[in-house]
Write a protein that holds these residues in place. Structure first.
Motif, PDB file in Angstrom:
ATOM      1  N   GLY A 167       0.824  -1.199   0.000  1.00 58.62           N
ATOM      2  CA  GLY A 167       0.000   0.000   0.000  1.00 58.62           C
ATOM      3  C   GLY A 167       0.861   1.252   0.000  1.00 58.62           C
ATOM      4  O   GLY A 167       1.687   1.451  -0.888  1.00 58.62           O
ATOM      5  N   GLU A 168       0.687   2.093   1.040  1.00 56.49           N
ATOM      6  CA  GLU A 168       1.442   3.332   1.147  1.00 56.49           C
ATOM      7  C   GLU A 168       2.680   3.177   2.022  1.00 56.49           C
ATOM      8  O   GLU A 168       3.348   4.171   2.307  1.00 56.49           O
ATOM      9  N   TYR A 169       3.019   1.950   2.422  1.00 53.36           N
ATOM     10  CA  TYR A 169       4.068   1.780   3.426  1.00 53.36           C
ATOM     11  C   TYR A 169       5.178   0.849   2.940  1.00 53.36           C
ATOM     12  O   TYR A 169       4.923  -0.181   2.308  1.00 53.36           O
ATOM     13  N   ARG A 170       6.413   1.234   3.255  1.00 53.42           N
ATOM     14  CA  ARG A 170       7.584   0.438   2.907  1.00 53.42           C
ATOM     15  C   ARG A 170       7.992  -0.385   4.127  1.00 53.42           C
ATOM     16  O   ARG A 170       8.167   0.142   5.226  1.00 53.42           O
ATOM     17  N   VAL A 171       8.148  -1.678   3.916  1.00 57.26           N
ATOM     18  CA  VAL A 171       8.470  -2.607   5.004  1.00 57.26           C
ATOM     19  C   VAL A 171       9.889  -2.378   5.500  1.00 57.26           C
ATOM     20  O   VAL A 171      10.825  -2.223   4.704  1.00 57.26           O
ATOM     21  N   GLY A 172      10.053  -2.372   6.821  1.00 59.18           N
ATOM     22  CA  GLY A 172      11.364  -2.249   7.442  1.00 59.18           C
ATOM     23  C   GLY A 172      11.745  -3.514   8.177  1.00 59.18           C
ATOM     24  O   GLY A 172      11.296  -4.617   7.838  1.00 59.18           O
ATOM     25  N   ARG A 198       7.650   2.600   7.106  1.00 60.30           N
ATOM     26  CA  ARG A 198       7.578   4.052   6.910  1.00 60.30           C
ATOM     27  C   ARG A 198       6.639   4.347   5.749  1.00 60.30           C
ATOM     28  O   ARG A 198       6.605   3.605   4.766  1.00 60.30           O
ATOM     29  N   GLN A 199       5.901   5.415   5.903  1.00 59.79           N
ATOM     30  CA  GLN A 199       4.992   5.810   4.839  1.00 59.79           C
ATOM     31  C   GLN A 199       5.797   6.335   3.646  1.00 59.79           C
ATOM     32  O   GLN A 199       6.693   7.163   3.807  1.00 59.79           O
ATOM     33  N   VAL A 200       5.482   5.828   2.485  1.00 60.82           N
ATOM     34  CA  VAL A 200       6.184   6.261   1.280  1.00 60.82           C
ATOM     35  C   VAL A 200       5.873   7.735   1.029  1.00 60.82           C
ATOM     36  O   VAL A 200       4.727   8.167   1.082  1.00 60.82           O
ATOM     37  N   GLY A 201       6.904   8.511   0.792  1.00 63.96           N
ATOM     38  CA  GLY A 201       6.713   9.924   0.533  1.00 63.96           C
ATOM     39  C   GLY A 201       6.960  10.779   1.752  1.00 63.96           C
ATOM     40  O   GLY A 201       7.827  11.646   1.762  1.00 63.96           O
ATOM     41  N   THR A 202       6.229  10.520   2.859  1.00 67.32           N
ATOM     42  CA  THR A 202       6.393  11.332   4.066  1.00 67.32           C
ATOM     43  C   THR A 202       7.494  10.811   4.980  1.00 67.32           C
ATOM     44  O   THR A 202       8.081  11.565   5.746  1.00 67.32           O
ATOM     45  N   GLY A 203       7.754   9.477   4.929  1.00 66.04           N
ATOM     46  CA  GLY A 203       8.756   8.895   5.807  1.00 66.04           C
ATOM     47  C   GLY A 203       8.294   8.720   7.238  1.00 66.04           C
ATOM     48  O   GLY A 203       9.083   8.351   8.122  1.00 66.04           O
ATOM     49  N   LEU A 204       7.000   8.955   7.509  1.00 69.92           N
ATOM     50  CA  LEU A 204       6.496   8.829   8.868  1.00 69.92           C
ATOM     51  C   LEU A 204       6.578   7.367   9.323  1.00 69.92           C
ATOM     52  O   LEU A 204       6.196   6.449   8.580  1.00 69.92           O
TER      53      LEU A 204
END
Length: 412
Positions: free
Chosen positions: A130-135, A150-156
């Protein structure tokens, strides 16, 4: 007639005696220690990854050994009743609850199931859901895996909770998994409750949760020097989280110090709603597993004769007791009923011994009598003598905390 499913205790789990130098801090439900004395405790060890999974007593060891050969739950229940010389109805609730927990933990598995069928699968760091990159992986359990994200784009920052179980048990466990986030989605937001950011019901099935930090409240209050006013504030925020649930008719189901986190900004966040349920829903009370750490067990959930955990679920007053244990820990850095003892002694003290009064904070500050009285009422042995819910407990705590602040302003 539907054929009963057979279950087996897998060969890669080994039962061995607990050595003296291993201590008693292994994972396990409180019933695992019931009646255990020195020399009667055993470890269920997963030999595939050399992890100690459970600490169990002799009775539970014997129960698991019944499943060295595949058998059904009913057959195991009948055999245990025969050994105990009692009707199956007398032990059925306790045995079935335990059976459910062992299946959830993967210690009992469907007979004949290929290991790959019930194995977990891991996400790859860098993969995008979705909108999130797995860490990095945080926790890898039989049924779920938790990853930093982390949210893609915002890095949150966020946390991914992914359902990973495959095989015959997956349908029921997935229903519980989806139910957890359905409850969270229907709950009004609160600053002290971990937020559900997204839920994906497809494949893979996962939830995205607010990042709540990596510091459980126990570690924060025992390893860090905190002023008494700061401890009181932390206690108020923990109470506010439960009061929000109780106000909306929900029980958390697993109130203890590991499920309250402190964020990097030192704010309290309540996590893990896997055992939450509606307080007025009798069906959920019987179908949702009951949680609880031994040192946080309310006395009404301990059977007086056997000192075993009752099959009856707790209510809001039970969670008030658990909050009393938590408040005592936050203010004094000590639990009122120490957990590093055998379960029988712990259960006896919870049922019969008055909780020690909270007198001194670790930094040498005396705890105001009014706050100590609030904790004492929350820890009353009889549920009717406690606060009816966390809402009233929070009101009393805030009132006396205001008195403390006023006194500090008057005498800086």
């Amino acid at each position: 007639m539907r054929q009963q499913r057979l279950y087996v205790f897998p060969e890669y789990f080994e039962l061995r005696p607990l050595s003296e130098d291993e201590g008693s801090n292994l994972l396990g439900g409180s019933e695992a220690l019931t009646g255990a004395s020195v020399g009667e405790r055993f470890v269920v060890e997963n030999t595939r990854d050399n992890q100690h999974c459970y600490l169990v007593n002799l009775a539970i060891k014997s129960y698991l050994e019944l499943f060295r050969q595949p058998r059904s739950e009913e057959a195991a229940l009948e055999e245990l009743a025969r050994q105990a010389g009692c009707p199956t109805e007398a032990i059925a609730p306790t045995v079935r609850t335990f059976f459910q927990r062992m299946r959830r933990a993967g210690v009992l598995r469907s007979a004949g199931t290929d290991l790959q069928e019930e194995s977990t699968w891991a996400l790859t760091p860098g993969q995008v859901l979705g909108e999130y990159r797995v860490g990095a992986l945080i926790v890898d359990k039989v049924d779920v895996a938790l990853h930093h994200a982390r949210q893609v784009g915002t890095g949150l920052p966020a946390v991914l909770k992914v359902f990973v179980l495959q095989g015959p048990r997956a349908k029921r466990e997935r229903e519980l998994f989806e139910r957890e986030f359905s409850l969270m989605a229907g709950l009004a937001p609160h600053e002290n409750i971990c937020r559900l950011l997204a839920f994906h019901a497809g494949e893979p099935c996962y939830a995205v949760l607010e990042y709540a930090g990596t510091t459980p409240i126990r570690r924060a209050t025992t390893n860090v020097c905190l002023s008494l006013p700061e401890r009181v504030r932390i206690g108020a925020e923990a109470l506010a989280a439960l009061a929000h649930l109780h106000h909306h008719g929900l029980l958390h189901g697993d109130v203890h110090s590991r499920n309250f986190m402190l964020t990097d900004e030192h704010r309290v966040k309540l996590i893990d709603f896997g055992l939450a349920r509606r307080s007025s829903d009798a069906a959920e009370a019987s179908s949702v597993p009951h949680g609880g750490l031994p040192a946080f067990m309310p006395p009404e959930r301990i059977e007086p004769g056997s000192l075993s955990i009752s099959s009856r679920p707790g209510d809001m007053r039970s969670e008030v007791f658990q909050l009393g244990v938590l408040l005592h820990l936050i203010l004094t850095s000590q639990e009122p009923f120490p957990e590093k003892v055998l379960w029988r002694r712990l259960a006896q003290s919870i049922r019969a011994q008055p909780a020690p009064r909270a007198v001194w904070a670790p930094e040498g500050e005396r705890i105001p009598d009014a706050l100590a009285d609030v904790i004492g009422r929350a820890l009353a042995k009889v549920p009717e003598e406690r606060f009816p819910s966390a809402v009233e407990l929070l009101e009393a705590w805030r009132r006396d905390a205001r008195t403390l602040r006023a006194r500090e302003r008057a005498h800086p």
